[in-house]
Design a protein around this motif. Structure first.
Motif, PDB file in Angstrom:
ATOM      1  N   VAL A  76      16.441 -13.185 -14.887  1.00 20.22           N
ATOM      2  CA  VAL A  76      17.415 -13.205 -13.814  1.00 20.22           C
ATOM      3  C   VAL A  76      16.759 -12.778 -12.513  1.00 20.22           C
ATOM      4  O   VAL A  76      15.717 -12.118 -12.502  1.00 20.22           O
ATOM      5  CB  VAL A  76      18.619 -12.271 -14.105  1.00 20.22           C
ATOM      6  CG1 VAL A  76      19.356 -12.722 -15.342  1.00 20.22           C
ATOM      7  CG2 VAL A  76      18.163 -10.820 -14.239  1.00 20.22           C
ATOM      8  N   LEU A  77      17.366 -13.180 -11.404  1.00 22.82           N
ATOM      9  CA  LEU A  77      16.941 -12.699 -10.101  1.00 22.82           C
ATOM     10  C   LEU A  77      17.456 -11.285  -9.883  1.00 22.82           C
ATOM     11  O   LEU A  77      18.208 -10.742 -10.701  1.00 22.82           O
ATOM     12  CB  LEU A  77      17.462 -13.636  -9.014  1.00 22.82           C
ATOM     13  CG  LEU A  77      16.994 -15.091  -9.087  1.00 22.82           C
ATOM     14  CD1 LEU A  77      17.675 -15.928  -8.005  1.00 22.82           C
ATOM     15  CD2 LEU A  77      15.489 -15.191  -8.949  1.00 22.82           C
ATOM     16  N   SER A  78      17.104 -10.694  -8.766  1.00 18.05           N
ATOM     17  CA  SER A  78      17.448  -9.293  -8.516  1.00 18.05           C
ATOM     18  C   SER A  78      18.943  -9.065  -8.372  1.00 18.05           C
ATOM     19  O   SER A  78      19.410  -7.930  -8.509  1.00 18.05           O
ATOM     20  CB  SER A  78      16.729  -8.792  -7.260  1.00 18.05           C
ATOM     21  OG  SER A  78      17.053  -9.601  -6.143  1.00 18.05           O
ATOM     22  N   ASP A  79      19.726 -10.111  -8.093  1.00 19.07           N
ATOM     23  CA  ASP A  79      21.182  -9.950  -7.993  1.00 19.07           C
ATOM     24  C   ASP A  79      21.901 -10.373  -9.271  1.00 19.07           C
ATOM     25  O   ASP A  79      23.129 -10.451  -9.305  1.00 19.07           O
ATOM     26  CB  ASP A  79      21.742 -10.731  -6.802  1.00 19.07           C
ATOM     27  CG  ASP A  79      21.580 -12.246  -6.954  1.00 19.07           C
ATOM     28  OD1 ASP A  79      20.926 -12.687  -7.919  1.00 19.07           O
ATOM     29  OD2 ASP A  79      22.112 -12.982  -6.099  1.00 19.07           O
ATOM     30  N   GLY A  80      21.137 -10.658 -10.329  1.00 21.23           N
ATOM     31  CA  GLY A  80      21.730 -11.041 -11.604  1.00 21.23           C
ATOM     32  C   GLY A  80      21.875 -12.537 -11.808  1.00 21.23           C
ATOM     33  O   GLY A  80      22.300 -12.975 -12.888  1.00 21.23           O
TER      34      GLY A  80
END
Length: 363
Positions: A76-80
């Motif tokens: 996932v990316l840092s924001d989910g």
């Protein structure tokens, strides 16, 4: 009938007057840009952790370089946002043609908030947060970063998708911003609107053999742009490496209302009716052939979703209409003057002028 989602933007006349009388401060804080703009193939500035691609991912072999990058450890990316939903293209051509004040990645909506001086915001999972204090247009989001141009100053920045301090990307002034497939394309306004290609991975910012470019768009691996020559506006197509620069259509006049969909270009076209200049909605193949009339109404803004063209109808006080891409089923959607039409899948967002100086939610 499709459910429409209308963005909520409230703009007061007092704010507009204040903005007109007091121009915004130059966002340049004096810090170094990632690319210094000094040469066509200038390397990224020192202090970057190796060479980065457009998602901010490091290509070095040192595992320690990736310790702080969540996308290197998880799916996932840092924001989910799942990596599978990360954009390879930062925004659609039609969304950017509408000003690029909305962009989408996964479940997140990034937008220039008109009720807060068009500064950059993000809505995700019912939470709305401000990402930075800069005015934003031509918004693109790809992976871990949101890229945008600050209007008036034409300054290109990026900020993390979770917010923070924006980074200036280049010292050159920038317009017609596109983030696509690992590169940034933009026009250097002070250099005669030369089309440029910026590559984080290679650390280069290179001029393509195009100057005077207007309304630049990216579709299926190629760049499309308009240029004025021989007393007319030509629609051109060029490969992203600068080869095969060809004219595909003579538009007669410059055309900001344009969208690409299913191998066709939908656009406002100039035609003569009984010797009088008229504007119509036409489509053609991406090689400029097979021009077809879609509707005799004149579009001002347009966008496409689910085989329907949504457009503000100049012939009916800019009210929102839609017509199928084959030209059938033309109908009015509502009686409000409409601008800046954005789409994300089946969702259609507009700024609808409901009452004087206010943009409000239309259910």
């Amino acid at each position: 009938m499709k459910k429409f989602f209308y963005a909520v933007f409230i703009i007061f006349l007092s704010f507009c007057l204040l903005f007109a009388c007091s121009p915004p401060a130059n966002p340049d804080n004096g810090g170094d840009a990632i690319f210094d703009g000094g040469s066509d193939n200038g390397n990224a500035q020192d202090g970057q952790n190796g060479k980065e691609d457009e998602n901010g991912e490091n290509d070095g072999d040192d595992d320690d370089d990736n310790d702080d990058d969540p996308s290197q450890k998880t799916a996932v990316l840092s924001d989910g946002t799942p990596l599978s939903l990360a954009n390879s293209v930062g925004n659609s051509a039609a969304n950017l043609a509408n000003g690029g004040k909305m962009a989408f990645q996964g479940e997140a909506v990034y937008f220039a908030n008109a009720s807060d001086s068009d500064t950059l915001y993000k809505t995700m999972n019912g939470q709305t947060v401000k990402l930075c204090d800069m005015r934003a247009a031509q918004v693109n989001v790809a992976g871990e970063y949101v890229y945008f141009v600050v209007p008036l100053f034409r300054t290109l920045y990026r900020v993390a998708i979770t917010g923070g301090t924006p980074e200036k990307v280049t010292e050159r002034d920038a317009d017609n911003l596109i983030v696509a497939d690992g590169h940034i394309y933009y026009c250097a306004a002070a250099e005669g609107y030369t089309l440029r290609k910026l590559d984080f991975l290679a650390g280069t910012d290179t001029a393509l053999p195009v100057s005077g470019a207007m309304y630049v768009h990216y579709y299926e691996g190629r760049l499309y742009y308009q240029v004025y020559k021989n007393n007319s506006y030509k629609l051109m197509r060029i490969n992203t490496d600068g080869t095969d620069d060809v004219q595909i259509a003579d538009l007669k006049q410059n055309c900001s209302a344009i969208a690409f969909y299913n191998g066709r270009i939908f656009h406002k076209a100039v035609v003569k009716v009984d010797g009088v200049t008229k504007y119509r909605l036409y489509s053609m193949k991406t090689d400029g052939t097979d021009a077809q009339l879609v509707t005799a109404n004149e579009p001002f803004f347009l966008n496409i979703s689910d085989d329907k063209v949504y457009y503000s109808n100049t012939d009916d006080a800019y009210k929102l209409y839609c017509v199928k891409t084959d030209g059938s089923g033309n109908k009015k959607i509502h009686d409000y003057a409409t601008e800046n039409i954005y789409t994300n899948g089946s969702n259609v967002y507009t700024r609808a002028f409901i009452k004087e100086n206010d943009y409000v939610l239309e259910g």
